[in-house]
Scaffold this motif. Sequence first.
Motif, PDB file in Angstrom:
ATOM      1  N   ASN A 106      43.279  46.088  95.867  1.00  0.00           N
ATOM      2  CA  ASN A 106      44.547  46.705  96.269  1.00  0.00           C
ATOM      3  C   ASN A 106      45.003  47.802  95.305  1.00  0.00           C
ATOM      4  OD1 ASN A 106      45.796  45.094  98.679  1.00  0.00           O
ATOM      5  ND2 ASN A 106      44.894  43.543  97.345  1.00  0.00           N
ATOM      6  N   ASP A 107      44.130  48.164  94.361  1.00  0.00           N
ATOM      7  CA  ASP A 107      44.439  49.226  93.387  1.00  0.00           C
ATOM      8  C   ASP A 107      45.748  48.935  92.663  1.00  0.00           C
ATOM      9  OD1 ASP A 107      43.937  51.553  91.992  1.00  0.00           O
ATOM     10  OD2 ASP A 107      44.990  52.818  93.434  1.00  0.00           O
ATOM     11  N   PHE A 135      42.142  44.538  92.105  1.00  0.00           N
ATOM     12  CA  PHE A 135      41.198  45.652  92.202  1.00  0.00           C
ATOM     13  C   PHE A 135      41.114  46.177  93.638  1.00  0.00           C
ATOM     14  CE2 PHE A 135      36.840  46.802  93.416  1.00  0.00           C
ATOM     15  CZ  PHE A 135      36.672  47.954  92.655  1.00  0.00           C
ATOM     16  N   ASP A 145      44.876  46.126  83.126  1.00  0.00           N
ATOM     17  CA  ASP A 145      45.600  47.376  82.888  1.00  0.00           C
ATOM     18  C   ASP A 145      45.927  47.540  81.405  1.00  0.00           C
ATOM     19  OD1 ASP A 145      47.313  49.682  83.985  1.00  0.00           O
ATOM     20  OD2 ASP A 145      48.769  48.505  82.825  1.00  0.00           O
TER      21      ASP A 145
END
Length: 233
Positions: free
Chosen positions: A189-190, A187, A122
């Motif tokens: 689980n966003d 990723f 992120d």
Amino acid sequence: MIGIIGAMDVEIELLKSDLDLEKKSERAQMVFYQGKLKGKEVVLVKSGIGKVNAAVCTQILVDDFSVDKVIFTGVAGAVDKKLDVGDIVISTDTIQHDVNSTVMGYELGEIAEMNKAKFIADQTLISLAKDAGEKLIEEGATIKVVTGRVLSGDQFIADDEKVEWLKETFGGYCAEMEGAAVGQACFLNDLPFVIIRSMSDKADGSADVDYSTFMEKAANRSYRIVEEMLDHI
């Protein structure tokens, strides 16, 4: 809620000592410490070493604690020759270097049928970690703080030829045993994540000696970066 993971006791002990503990619980033989750190709601946990432990730990943080971001902190072996013991690598992305389905037509590191090798960290968390590292330098720490690719595999790297191969094949900055599993779980689980690694060794023929000598000091630098990040999240 912020999930903070370290693979070993030395990687979470300092954070645990600063935690205003509210609740302790156990899942999958891992102890999850829930409370406030720097005024933020966190869950702190030692995952254990290796990709499976790290992935299971991350999924528990998602399912049982509803974390909205994950920070992994700890030590690693330097792959990029410009890095010295004590320097910091903040993940731009992470790849599993020991995944090999090339016989099926995939690239090294690419997960079969998922058609994906890189898990992207992120950008906001990267920036917070980089700013925290720069503050350490301003306070007098003689270290480099870089952003780059973190390589993960269920192997302790201690061989010059392997280090060269990792650098040439994947363009990695450091090698460790958990980050890409955390990245893949996040990723799926966003969930935003970042991996913060302080170099405990050079992942070469001297790695076993360097690791034992400098692990505690390296873990301390990762701890200081996480605490500084929490001040600004």
